[in-house]
Every structure is written in structure tokens, then in C-alpha cells.
Write a protein that holds these residues in place. Structure first.
Motif, PDB file in Angstrom:
ATOM      1  N   ASP A   3       0.720  -0.635  -0.315  1.00 47.54           N
ATOM      2  CA  ASP A   3      -0.094  -0.058   0.051  1.00 47.54           C
ATOM      3  C   ASP A   3       1.116   1.273  -0.411  1.00 47.54           C
ATOM      4  O   ASP A   3       1.771   1.835   0.919  1.00 47.54           O
ATOM      5  N   ARG A   8       5.342   8.883  -3.545  1.00 42.29           N
ATOM      6  CA  ARG A   8       6.308   9.472  -2.445  1.00 42.29           C
ATOM      7  C   ARG A   8       6.881   8.162  -1.964  1.00 42.29           C
ATOM      8  O   ARG A   8       7.005   7.416  -0.426  1.00 42.29           O
ATOM      9  N   VAL A  18      -3.830   1.471  -4.351  1.00 43.73           N
ATOM     10  CA  VAL A  18      -4.296   1.890  -3.537  1.00 43.73           C
ATOM     11  C   VAL A  18      -6.181   0.679  -2.612  1.00 43.73           C
ATOM     12  O   VAL A  18      -6.816   0.033  -3.367  1.00 43.73           O
ATOM     13  N   SER A  19      -5.488   0.162  -0.955  1.00 37.87           N
ATOM     14  CA  SER A  19      -6.470  -0.717  -1.341  1.00 37.87           C
ATOM     15  C   SER A  19      -8.090  -0.989  -0.613  1.00 37.87           C
ATOM     16  O   SER A  19      -8.466   0.389  -0.692  1.00 37.87           O
ATOM     17  N   ARG A  21     -10.440  -1.567   2.327  1.00 35.78           N
ATOM     18  CA  ARG A  21     -10.926  -3.191   3.260  1.00 35.78           C
ATOM     19  C   ARG A  21     -12.200  -2.341   4.061  1.00 35.78           C
ATOM     20  O   ARG A  21     -12.805  -1.555   3.253  1.00 35.78           O
ATOM     21  N   TYR A  26     -12.645  -2.407   9.462  1.00 34.77           N
ATOM     22  CA  TYR A  26     -12.623  -1.239   9.871  1.00 34.77           C
ATOM     23  C   TYR A  26     -13.058  -1.264  11.445  1.00 34.77           C
ATOM     24  O   TYR A  26     -12.499  -0.644  12.455  1.00 34.77           O
ATOM     25  N   PRO A  45      -6.134   7.906   4.920  1.00 31.61           N
ATOM     26  CA  PRO A  45      -6.652   7.927   4.126  1.00 31.61           C
ATOM     27  C   PRO A  45      -7.721   6.627   3.365  1.00 31.61           C
ATOM     28  O   PRO A  45      -7.998   5.779   4.357  1.00 31.61           O
ATOM     29  N   GLY A  47      -8.667   5.869   0.781  1.00 27.33           N
ATOM     30  CA  GLY A  47      -8.023   4.292  -0.231  1.00 27.33           C
ATOM     31  C   GLY A  47      -9.258   4.074  -0.802  1.00 27.33           C
ATOM     32  O   GLY A  47     -10.193   4.981  -1.638  1.00 27.33           O
ATOM     33  N   ASP A  66      -8.112  11.558   0.387  1.00 29.48           N
ATOM     34  CA  ASP A  66      -6.767  10.599   0.081  1.00 29.48           C
ATOM     35  C   ASP A  66      -6.045  11.257  -1.282  1.00 29.48           C
ATOM     36  O   ASP A  66      -7.407  12.349  -2.313  1.00 29.48           O
ATOM     37  N   ILE A  67      -5.117  11.295  -1.157  1.00 30.85           N
ATOM     38  CA  ILE A  67      -4.157  11.874  -2.591  1.00 30.85           C
ATOM     39  C   ILE A  67      -4.685  10.899  -4.129  1.00 30.85           C
ATOM     40  O   ILE A  67      -4.058  12.158  -4.869  1.00 30.85           O
ATOM     41  N   ALA A  68      -5.467  10.318  -3.894  1.00 29.18           N
ATOM     42  CA  ALA A  68      -4.812   9.345  -5.005  1.00 29.18           C
ATOM     43  C   ALA A  68      -6.036   9.853  -5.841  1.00 29.18           C
ATOM     44  O   ALA A  68      -6.138  10.003  -6.896  1.00 29.18           O
ATOM     45  N   GLN A 136      -4.306  15.368   0.420  1.00 28.68           N
ATOM     46  CA  GLN A 136      -2.623  15.417   0.797  1.00 28.68           C
ATOM     47  C   GLN A 136      -2.705  15.300   2.381  1.00 28.68           C
ATOM     48  O   GLN A 136      -2.253  17.236   2.675  1.00 28.68           O
ATOM     49  N   LEU A 137      -2.204  15.396   2.807  1.00 30.55           N
ATOM     50  CA  LEU A 137      -1.638  14.874   4.671  1.00 30.55           C
ATOM     51  C   LEU A 137      -0.232  15.490   4.453  1.00 30.55           C
ATOM     52  O   LEU A 137       0.628  14.993   3.203  1.00 30.55           O
ATOM     53  N   SER A 153      -6.125   4.722   8.549  1.00 34.38           N
ATOM     54  CA  SER A 153      -5.314   3.121   8.719  1.00 34.38           C
ATOM     55  C   SER A 153      -4.090   3.147   7.256  1.00 34.38           C
ATOM     56  O   SER A 153      -4.621   3.606   6.534  1.00 34.38           O
ATOM     57  N   HIS A 154      -3.094   2.235   7.579  1.00 33.80           N
ATOM     58  CA  HIS A 154      -2.455   2.161   6.756  1.00 33.80           C
ATOM     59  C   HIS A 154      -1.586   2.538   6.126  1.00 33.80           C
ATOM     60  O   HIS A 154      -1.868   2.432   4.536  1.00 33.80           O
ATOM     61  N   LEU A 155      -1.347   4.276   6.838  1.00 34.51           N
ATOM     62  CA  LEU A 155      -0.487   5.211   5.859  1.00 34.51           C
ATOM     63  C   LEU A 155       0.336   5.667   6.881  1.00 34.51           C
ATOM     64  O   LEU A 155       1.843   4.919   7.050  1.00 34.51           O
TER      65      LEU A 155
HETATM   66  C1  LIG Z   1      -3.012   1.409   2.360  1.00 33.02           C
HETATM   67  S1  LIG Z   1      -4.288   2.579   0.877  1.00 33.02           S
HETATM   68  C2  LIG Z   1      -5.392   2.214   2.981  1.00 33.02           C
HETATM   69  C3  LIG Z   1      -6.316   1.952   2.523  1.00 33.02           C
HETATM   70  C4  LIG Z   1      -7.668   2.990   3.484  1.00 33.02           C
HETATM   71  N1  LIG Z   1      -7.742   2.931   4.446  1.00 33.02           N
HETATM   72  C5  LIG Z   1      -7.108   0.653   3.459  1.00 33.02           C
HETATM   73  O1  LIG Z   1      -7.162   0.988   4.806  1.00 33.02           O
HETATM   74  O2  LIG Z   1      -7.879  -0.247   3.176  1.00 33.02           O
HETATM   75  C6  LIG Z   1      -3.511   4.174   1.967  1.00 33.02           C
HETATM   76  C7  LIG Z   1      -3.097   4.927   0.395  1.00 33.02           C
HETATM   77  O3  LIG Z   1      -2.972   6.354   1.378  1.00 33.02           O
HETATM   78  C8  LIG Z   1      -2.842   7.828   0.253  1.00 33.02           C
HETATM   79  N2  LIG Z   1      -2.019   7.628   0.822  1.00 33.02           N
HETATM   80  C9  LIG Z   1      -0.274   8.363   0.629  1.00 33.02           C
HETATM   81  N3  LIG Z   1       0.333   9.014   0.815  1.00 33.02           N
HETATM   82  C10 LIG Z   1      -1.279  10.096   1.155  1.00 33.02           C
HETATM   83  C11 LIG Z   1      -0.945  11.393   1.736  1.00 33.02           C
HETATM   84  N4  LIG Z   1      -0.022  12.397   2.004  1.00 33.02           N
HETATM   85  N5  LIG Z   1      -2.065  12.032   1.736  1.00 33.02           N
HETATM   86  C12 LIG Z   1      -3.307  11.205   1.845  1.00 33.02           C
HETATM   87  N6  LIG Z   1      -3.511   9.937   1.149  1.00 33.02           N
HETATM   88  C13 LIG Z   1      -2.400   9.021   1.000  1.00 33.02           C
HETATM   89  C14 LIG Z   1      -2.988   6.201  -0.807  1.00 33.02           C
HETATM   90  O4  LIG Z   1      -2.703   7.201  -2.043  1.00 33.02           O
HETATM   91  C15 LIG Z   1      -3.290   5.007  -0.573  1.00 33.02           C
HETATM   92  O5  LIG Z   1      -4.965   4.876  -1.130  1.00 33.02           O
END
Ligand SMILES: C[S@@+](CC[C@H](N)C(=O)[O-])C[C@H]1O[C@@H](n2cnc3c(N)ncnc32)[C@H](O)[C@@H]1O
Length: 237
Positions: A3, A8, A18-19, A21, A26, A45, A47, A66-68, A136-137, A153-155
């Protein structure tokens, strides 16, 4: 896991996923109650998670950010969500020993659940695109106190190799700015690691100086091995 976002860094796991869940995941990883699901929630994010779709369809109030959604456009994220679920599942199959097979019985069940969640997400983006906000964080496009509960989660922590300490501090401070009450983050274990993010103690101490107190809570969910804790940040009101 793979993920992340290509711009970045990738934590050494190839192009970032871009996962997707589900609400069920959750609920387990954030120990969400029915009361929690009735609050104004930000998922950042988001995702391609099905969480926002599923909760809004039950009458809840969730926004995903989400940035995506900038990089790829929400239509493209929706169009590629199922393929991303396939890609994530391939990784999980190749690294099955790094996962605990309790929430999902096996890689087939993981695949089915993530695909279903991706489909939920894609369908919901078409009917309710206003629930998916590009951002974008560490700078989010929301006014102060826009949400009661923020889930992340997961960022953060997951990509400790790519996202530096300052990013973590700024991102959590920003998530706190848009929340009235609470932020929950999961997991606390970087990808490929067997223990918590190394600078967690220092980070939490620094956050208390800006009014963000926190506690670590064990949850009834472990998929990535050793990752069964969430961080709950409580905000001074
Ligand atoms: C692993 S996914 C997690 C999505 C969701 N929370 C889940 O658990 O299924 C990580 C996400 O972080 C997003 N991401 C990466 N850098 C970011 C940023 N600076 N600001 C916001 N989103 C970001 C990616 O685009 C991706 O969709």
C-alpha cells in the motif's frame, strides 16, 4: 503490504496499492461501536475502502479523503480498485507467512472480501462522488472541527521508511485539527517490521505538548503479523 503512492516511495514493495478494506475490517481494527458509526467520520486515507460506502448506505455520515483522488481522479481510482485488490492479494499469497489467518481464513477469502469492498467503493463513488475528497496529508481541505472521529489506516507508521518523523507529527496534528474529539490510527507496526514504529514514544510525547493525548489500545484484529494495536488520540475540547 504494497500500500502506498508511487510519488512518495514504496517501502520496497513495488508500486503502491490503493487498498480496499471493508466496514467489517474497519470495525475490527478500530474497535468501532454502533455509537461510533453514528458520528461524523473522516476516513483519511480512504483509498478504495468500502467503509465509506457501507456506512453511508446505513444512514451514517462518512467522508473519505485521499491523495489518489487527485493523482488518478476518482473515476480512475474506481475503475482500478478491483485490479488493485487483485494485486494486493497476489502480494499476500506470496508472503502468506507474514500474515495471521484468523480474520480471513485463507488468501481466497482475503481476495473475495477485498474485491467486494472495492466494488462497493466503485459503485458508491458513482452515486455519491461528494463523499470522496482529494487531499494530501499533512494539509487537509477541511475546516477545523469538521468531524467527530477521524480514522487513519495503513499509511502512518506503515510507511516508516518513506514518510519521515516530521511528516508523522504534522499529519497527526492536521488530523487533530479537523476532529472535535478523537483520532484512531492503525496499525502501529511498519511494513516488514515485527514491532511498533520506533519513534512512537517520542512522537506521542511531542503530541501531548500540542494538546493531543493518546493511548495504545489492543484490538481484536491481527492480519499483518504483530499488528494488533491502534493509537487513540484524544483531543482537548
Ligand atoms: C494502503 S492504502 C489505505 C487505504 C484504506 N485506509 C484502507 O485501509 O483500505 C494507503 C493510501 O494512502 C494514500 N496516501 C498516500 N500518501 C498520502 C497523503 N500524503 N495524503 C493522503 N493520502 C495518502 C494512498 O493513495 C493510498 O490510497
Amino acid at each position: 503490504m504494497i500500500d502506498n503512492d508511487t510519488s512518495r516511495g514504496t517501502g520496497g514493495f513495488g508500486e503502491i496499492l490503493v487498498s480496499s478494506r471493508s466496514l467489517g475490517e474497519y470495525q475490527a481494527m478500530f474497535a468501532l461501536t454502533e455509537d461510533d458509526l453514528g458520528r461524523r467520520i473522516l476516513d483519511c486515507p480512504g483509498g478504495a475502502a468500502g467503509f465509506t460506502a457501507e456506512v453511508n448506505q446505513r444512514g451514517g455520515d462518512v467522508t473519505a479523503c485521499d491523495i489518489a483522488y487527485f493523482d488518478r481522479g476518482i473515476e480512475r481510482v474506481a475503475a482500478t480498485a478491483v485490479a488493485e485488490a487483485d494485486r494486493g492479494n497476489r502480494y499476500v499469497r506470496e508472503h502468506a507467512d507474514a500474515y495471521r489467518w484468523t480474520f480471513f481464513a485463507d488468501p481466497d477469502e482475503h481476495h473475495r472480501a477485498r474485491r467486494e469492498s472495492a466494488e462497493h467503493f466503485a459503485a458508491h463513488t458513482r452515486t455519491s462522488p461528494d463523499r470522496y475528497i482529494p487531499g494530501q496529508l499533512p494539509t487537509l481541505p477541511f475546516a477545523d472541527n469538521s468531524f467527530d472521529l477521524v480514522l487513519s489506516s495503513h499509511l502512518l507508521f506503515s510507511y516508516a521508511d518513506d514518510l519521515d518523523y516530521d511528516f508523522h507529527r504534522q499529519a497527526i496534528t492536521e488530523l487533530a485539527r479537523v476532529a472535535t474529539t478523537e483520532i484512531r490510527l492503525f496499525p502501529l507496526v511498519p511494513i516488514g517490521s515485527q514491532g511498533r514504529y520506533e519513534q512512537l514514544e517520542k512522537l506521542l510525547a511531542e503530541l501531548t505538548l500540542v494538546g493531543i493525548s493518546s493511548r495504545i489500545v489492543k484490538v481484536d484484529y491481527e492480519f499483518q503479523a504483530h499488528a494488533d494495536e491502534m493509537l487513540v488520540c484524544e483531543l482537548a475540547t
